[in-house]
Design a protein around this motif. Structure first.
Motif, PDB file in Angstrom:
ATOM      1  N   PHE A  51      16.284  51.380  32.852  1.00  0.00           N
ATOM      2  CA  PHE A  51      15.258  50.322  32.383  1.00  0.00           C
ATOM      3  C   PHE A  51      15.551  49.786  30.913  1.00  0.00           C
TER       4      PHE A  51
ATOM      5  N   LYS B  42       5.840  28.764  24.636  1.00  0.00           N
ATOM      6  CA  LYS B  42       6.181  28.616  25.831  1.00  0.00           C
ATOM      7  C   LYS B  42       4.900  27.716  26.352  1.00  0.00           C
TER       8      LYS B  42
ATOM      9  N   LYS C  35      -2.730  33.428  29.706  1.00  0.00           N
ATOM     10  CA  LYS C  35      -2.286  33.819  30.758  1.00  0.00           C
ATOM     11  C   LYS C  35      -3.289  33.933  31.948  1.00  0.00           C
TER      12      LYS C  35
ATOM     13  N   GLU D 223      14.084  47.376  27.593  1.00  0.00           N
ATOM     14  CA  GLU D 223      13.219  46.519  27.303  1.00  0.00           C
ATOM     15  C   GLU D 223      13.720  44.998  27.121  1.00  0.00           C
ATOM     16  N   ASP D 224      14.878  44.950  26.849  1.00  0.00           N
ATOM     17  CA  ASP D 224      15.524  43.488  26.709  1.00  0.00           C
ATOM     18  C   ASP D 224      15.880  42.872  27.843  1.00  0.00           C
TER      19      ASP D 224
ATOM     20  N   CYS E  60      10.813  40.988  34.252  1.00  0.00           N
ATOM     21  CA  CYS E  60      11.408  42.374  33.746  1.00  0.00           C
ATOM     22  C   CYS E  60      12.328  42.818  35.001  1.00  0.00           C
TER      23      CYS E  60
ATOM     24  N   ASN F 143      13.761  30.437  29.224  1.00  0.00           N
ATOM     25  CA  ASN F 143      14.816  30.995  28.151  1.00  0.00           C
ATOM     26  C   ASN F 143      15.944  31.229  28.744  1.00  0.00           C
TER      27      ASN F 143
ATOM     28  N   ILE G 101       6.760  32.739  33.106  1.00  0.00           N
ATOM     29  CA  ILE G 101       6.102  33.792  33.534  1.00  0.00           C
ATOM     30  C   ILE G 101       7.116  34.999  33.322  1.00  0.00           C
ATOM     31  N   PRO G 102       6.818  35.957  32.514  1.00  0.00           N
ATOM     32  CA  PRO G 102       7.733  37.068  32.197  1.00  0.00           C
ATOM     33  C   PRO G 102       8.266  37.737  33.313  1.00  0.00           C
TER      34      PRO G 102
ATOM     35  N   LYS H 283       5.106  39.462  35.540  1.00  0.00           N
ATOM     36  CA  LYS H 283       3.746  39.782  34.779  1.00  0.00           C
ATOM     37  C   LYS H 283       3.018  38.657  34.941  1.00  0.00           C
TER      38      LYS H 283
ATOM     39  N   SER I  54      10.292  39.629  23.983  1.00  0.00           N
ATOM     40  CA  SER I  54      10.274  38.991  25.638  1.00  0.00           C
ATOM     41  C   SER I  54       8.897  39.613  26.054  1.00  0.00           C
TER      42      SER I  54
ATOM     43  N   LEU J 274      13.622  42.859  20.085  1.00  0.00           N
ATOM     44  CA  LEU J 274      14.189  43.139  21.405  1.00  0.00           C
ATOM     45  C   LEU J 274      12.832  43.189  22.232  1.00  0.00           C
TER      46      LEU J 274
ATOM     47  N   TYR K  44       3.530  38.876  27.961  1.00  0.00           N
ATOM     48  CA  TYR K  44       2.481  39.335  28.882  1.00  0.00           C
ATOM     49  C   TYR K  44       1.304  39.235  28.019  1.00  0.00           C
TER      50      TYR K  44
ATOM     51  N   CYS L 290      13.682  41.737  29.910  1.00  0.00           N
ATOM     52  CA  CYS L 290      12.529  40.962  30.196  1.00  0.00           C
ATOM     53  C   CYS L 290      12.789  39.597  29.580  1.00  0.00           C
ATOM     54  N   PHE L 291      12.321  38.585  30.455  1.00  0.00           N
ATOM     55  CA  PHE L 291      12.631  37.338  29.981  1.00  0.00           C
ATOM     56  C   PHE L 291      11.753  36.511  30.727  1.00  0.00           C
TER      57      PHE L 291
ATOM     58  N   PRO M 185      -2.384  41.214  35.798  1.00  0.00           N
ATOM     59  CA  PRO M 185      -2.477  42.518  35.190  1.00  0.00           C
ATOM     60  C   PRO M 185      -1.935  43.334  36.313  1.00  0.00           C
TER      61      PRO M 185
END
Lengths: 602, 226
Positions: free
Chosen positions: A100, B203, B87, A102-103, A89, A110, A86-87, A55, B78, B75, B82, A105-106, A58
């Motif tokens: 998929f 972050k 960003k 949700e958790d 997923c 981390n 930067i996240p 991510k 994370s 949950l 975004y 994503c990181f 956009p």
């Protein structure tokens, strides 16, 4: 908010394929592992595909895993595909299904779990005095994969240790350094140590390192201490022996140092026994030279072999005992350290009066000649009873001896004819008045200033001793003064001054003299030689002088008139054998002890 | 362990009271007077600042999470990355990317970040004050972070001047618009928004810290550093 577990479909519902974990070791790459869950048909490689979404904009899209490791069911993201902060997923896709969560994503930082540290080692720091516990320092290196030096990662370490074959680990405080001390381990027990690390202020730890083992058996510490204590004891014993030897061999000197001799009345040539009670006669006999050659030559040397004995020597230094014209200061002078008309004995104070066999003893007891003259004079003036006429004691100091050039001259012009200056502590009773008063003659130093005091000073200054003596004597002839003294008959007694001469010493020729209130004009023409006690006869302008007058004399007895019978002066009736006491009188030649006095009183 | 570190952190602000060259500002607003501290020392202080800021923000974040975030929502935490306000800023995001940019750009990036966060943190403080049960510790921490960020900005400005010989920079980066434009419509709950804010800041704090440390590495040893 309570979290209510969703009804556990775990058992019945199939477990979807999911990611088990994603880990980065060094914040530059990461990998993810998945599991097919209960869908075993999807376990074959390729049945499930990994997609990720980064991510960073956009418009980012899902992409497939850049590198599969099917044997591990792992997806590896290399440096080029890894972005921090930067996240990401993750997604698992099957044929037509997308799993998929949700958790999944990181952000990469981390999920960092650093590699364990390497090169563990330990060193023994110390052992407790009891020998039961010890401390150990553990050292290690950071994981090589983590770029700690550049500052890319900040790592902190956690040490854990346990006794071998136990299950519980002890954990120490986390800290960022590559060494740490473990305290309080027990001797004889084996310990196991391992370390893990994590990024500072993050939550996920890396794996534990390999364990190292610490073994410290009983060190024979006693052996190392036994010789030490032996050496110590032997050393102390040796030192003690040495000290004893020193003490024994140098006993005398040590005695001198530690126990300096106390000045005791020891007169050279005289047994101290004689100084004790009841032996006065013998003592007097000895001192007056009775029958023998004289004190210095006669007496057995009682104290010859005691070098530490100090002697008060009756002064035989210059052997001119016949010289009454003395170079000796009067008693008082000596005591006060005043300068006196001495030609060459200008030793003041101690050095003149007393000599010691030992050089460095007794000096301290001497009067300090450095006291200002004036103080002493004042002292004297105040001590002596002043003239009745005189309102104040004013004094003059006159320069007598050339040596004492420091003497300042203070002139006090007084109306009175006499002033008290520089008087002796003792005065000779020269006459007893009918009224009961006793006439005293002042000491040698008395300067009686007439009106011509000023001229006297000038003349006196810088003169030789003899000259000054003569002028002094001349003046002293004119001296007149009186002291009121208690009537000797009535009560009390006069000072035991050596009442010399006064009346007709040569005429009496006897061993005594009487004190009578007689005019003194019949005084014998005394020789000018004078010793310490030139007492000036007050009444007569012609007051002579006299036979050298000692300051003291022994009162032998009282005659019927209650006059004091005194010893003849040594030079008046000079038996050749009479010793001229070098001291000539200031030394108490004889003294009256209380029991003797009892004998004397009628 | 957590409590201990929290307590330790509460004492750390006292260490930083004098660490930033605040006296530079006293000379009529110009920073030309700050020549008394060496560049090396200044950089060390700036790094130390950034490290502490990161640590405190991380603890604030976890505190906030414990206190206010319902478990299910955790949950989703994370995903909040975004929605971070920064960003849009052009930043290197990997070691290799950082290796390619200059010192100057690195420093400017840090400055950008710092200046972007000053206002949002102030805003965060005001919203958190409105919470019913906000623990004092959390409020103190966020307040502390907010204050220290301002010091950090000053330090970085001076550092830029020293290292790059540039004049005083206008604060071009702290824009209200940056903050407001990225509010996601679905995050209506202030809690979520605040949490997002906190985690985003955390972050970015880590980012700042890393940038500065790499910069220091470059200062001391040019050849082994990214």
């Amino acid at each position: 908010i309570m979290y209510s577990l969703p009804l556990c479909h775990c058992l019945s519902a199939p477990l979807e394929p999911h990611f088990t974990e994603c880990i980065s070791r060094e914040q530059e790459t990461f990998r993810c592992w998945w599991s097919p869950g209960s869908y075993h048909n999807l376990s074959s490689p390729g049945a499930l595909r990994v997609f990720y979404l980064k991510k960073d904009s956009p418009t980012s899209e899902w992409k497939e895993c850049p590198e599969y490791i099917h044997s591990n069911r792992e997806c590896f993201f290399d440096v080029n595909h890894t972005s921090v902060w930067i996240p990401y997923c993750m997604q698992l896709r099957g044929e037509n299904v997308t799993y998929f969560n949700e958790d999944d994503c990181f952000t990469v930082e981390n999920i960092v779990r650093p590699d364990p540290p390497v090169s563990l080692s330990w060193t023994l720091l110390n052992i407790s005095p009891s020998g039961l516990s010890y401390d150990v320092m553990v050292n290690w290196e950071p994981p090589p994969s983590a770029d700690v030096d550049a500052g890319w990662m900040r790592i902190e370490y956690e040490i854990q240790y346990r006794e071998r074959n136990t299950t519980n680990w002890e954990a120490l405080e986390m800290q960022p350094h590559t060494q740490q001390t473990i305290y309080g381990l027990h001797i004889g027990k084996d310990y196991e140590v391992h370390i893990r690390c994590r990024m500072v202020a993050f939550t996920k730890f890396g794996e534990f390192s390999d364990s190292i083992f610490i073994e410290v058996t009983e060190i024979p510490t006693k052996e190392s201490t036994i010789p030490f204590t032996l050496v110590l004891v032997l050393g102390i014993v040796g030192i003690l022996i040495l000290i004893m030897l020193i003490v024994i061999t140098q006993q005398h000197r040590l005695m001198m140092v530690l126990l300096p001799p106390v000045p005791a009345p020891k007169i050279k040539g005289i047994d101290s026994e004689l100084l004790k009670k009841g032996k006065l006669d013998e003592l007097n006999f000895i001192l007056t030279g009775g029958g023998m050659g004289g004190l210095p030559t006669y007496a057995p040397d009682f104290y010859q072999d005691e070098p530490w004995v100090e002697f008060i020597e009756v002064d035989g230094e210059d052997g001119d005992s016949g010289e009454r014209e003395d170079n000796r200061a009067s008693d008082t002078q000596r005591l006060l350290g005043l300068p006196h008309p001495v030609s060459h004995h200008m030793n003041m104070g101690c050095s003149n009066a007393i000599s010691f066999p030992d050089d460095d003893s007794g000096r301290a007891s001497c009067y300090n000649p450095d006291l200002p003259e004036q103080d002493t004079l004042m002292l004297m003036a105040t001590l002596l009873p002043g003239q009745p006429e005189e309102e104040e004691a004013s004094f003059d100091v006159e320069e007598r001896a050339p040596a004492s050039s420091e003497r300042s001259l203070v002139q006090a012009q007084t109306g009175g004819p006499q002033t008290w200056v520089n008087t002796d502590f003792y005065a000779q009773v020269s006459n007893v008045m009918p009224s009961g008063g006793v006439v005293l003659s002042p000491g040698q130093q008395l300067r009686i200033q007439e009106s011509t005091s000023a001229t006297e000073e000038e003349t006196q200054k810088g003169k030789e001793d003899e000259d000054s003596k003569e002028t002094e004597e001349q003046k002293q002839k004119e001296l007149q003064f009186q002291l009121l003294v208690v009537d000797p008959e009535g009560s009390g007694y006069t000072t035991e001054s050596n009442v010399r001469q006064i009346s007709t010493p040569p005429s009496s020729g006897e061993g005594y003299q009487t004190i009578h209130p007689q005019p003194v004009e019949t005084k014998p023409a005394a020789t000018m030689e004078d010793n310490q006690s030139p007492y000036i006869l007050p009444d007569s302008p012609q007051s002579q002088f006299f036979s050298p007058v000692a300051d003291y004399t022994v009162v032998q007895e009282l005659d019927s008139h209650h006059s004091l019978l005194l010893n003849p002066p040594p030079n008046q009736s000079p038996p050749p054998c009479l010793p001229q006491h070098p001291l000539k009188a200031p030394m108490p030649v004889g003294y009256i002890t209380p029991d003797l006095l009892g004998n004397l009183s009628p | 362990m957590n409590m201990r570190s929290v307590w330790a952190l509460l004492l750390w602000p006292s260490l930083l009271t004098v660490s930033m060259p605040l006296d530079c500002k006293e000379e009529q607003g110009s920073l030309s007077g700050c020549t008394s501290i060496s560049q090396e020392k200044l950089l060390d202080r700036v790094i130390h600042h950034a490290e502490l800021i990161y640590r405190v923000s991380e603890e604030s974040c976890s505190l906030f999470e414990e206190m206010f975030l319902p478990f299910p929502l955790q949950l989703q935490s994370s995903q909040a990355g975004y929605a971070c306000i920064t960003k849009a800023l052009p930043m290197p995001s990997s070691k290799s990317e950082i290796q390619q940019i200059s010192d100057k750009w690195l420093l400017h990036s840090v400055l950008m970040l710092v200046q972007s966060w000053i206002e949002p943190l102030v805003y965060l403080q005001t919203t958190m004050d409105r919470y019913d049960h906000a623990p004092d510790m959390l409020l103190n921490k966020t307040k502390w972070v907010s204050d220290k960020l301002i010091s950090l900005e000053q330090g970085v400005v001076v550092l830029i001047k020293k290292m790059l010989d540039e004049g005083m920079l206008a604060t071009t980066y702290s824009e209200q618009g940056l903050f407001q434009s990225d509010v996601q419509p679905e995050m209506l709950e202030s809690v979520m928004r605040d949490y997002t804010l906190l985690s985003c800041f955390k972050k970015d704090a880590h980012k700042m810290e890393t940038f500065l440390k790499l910069l220091k590495c470059r200062q001391t040893d040019k050849y082994n550093c990214p």
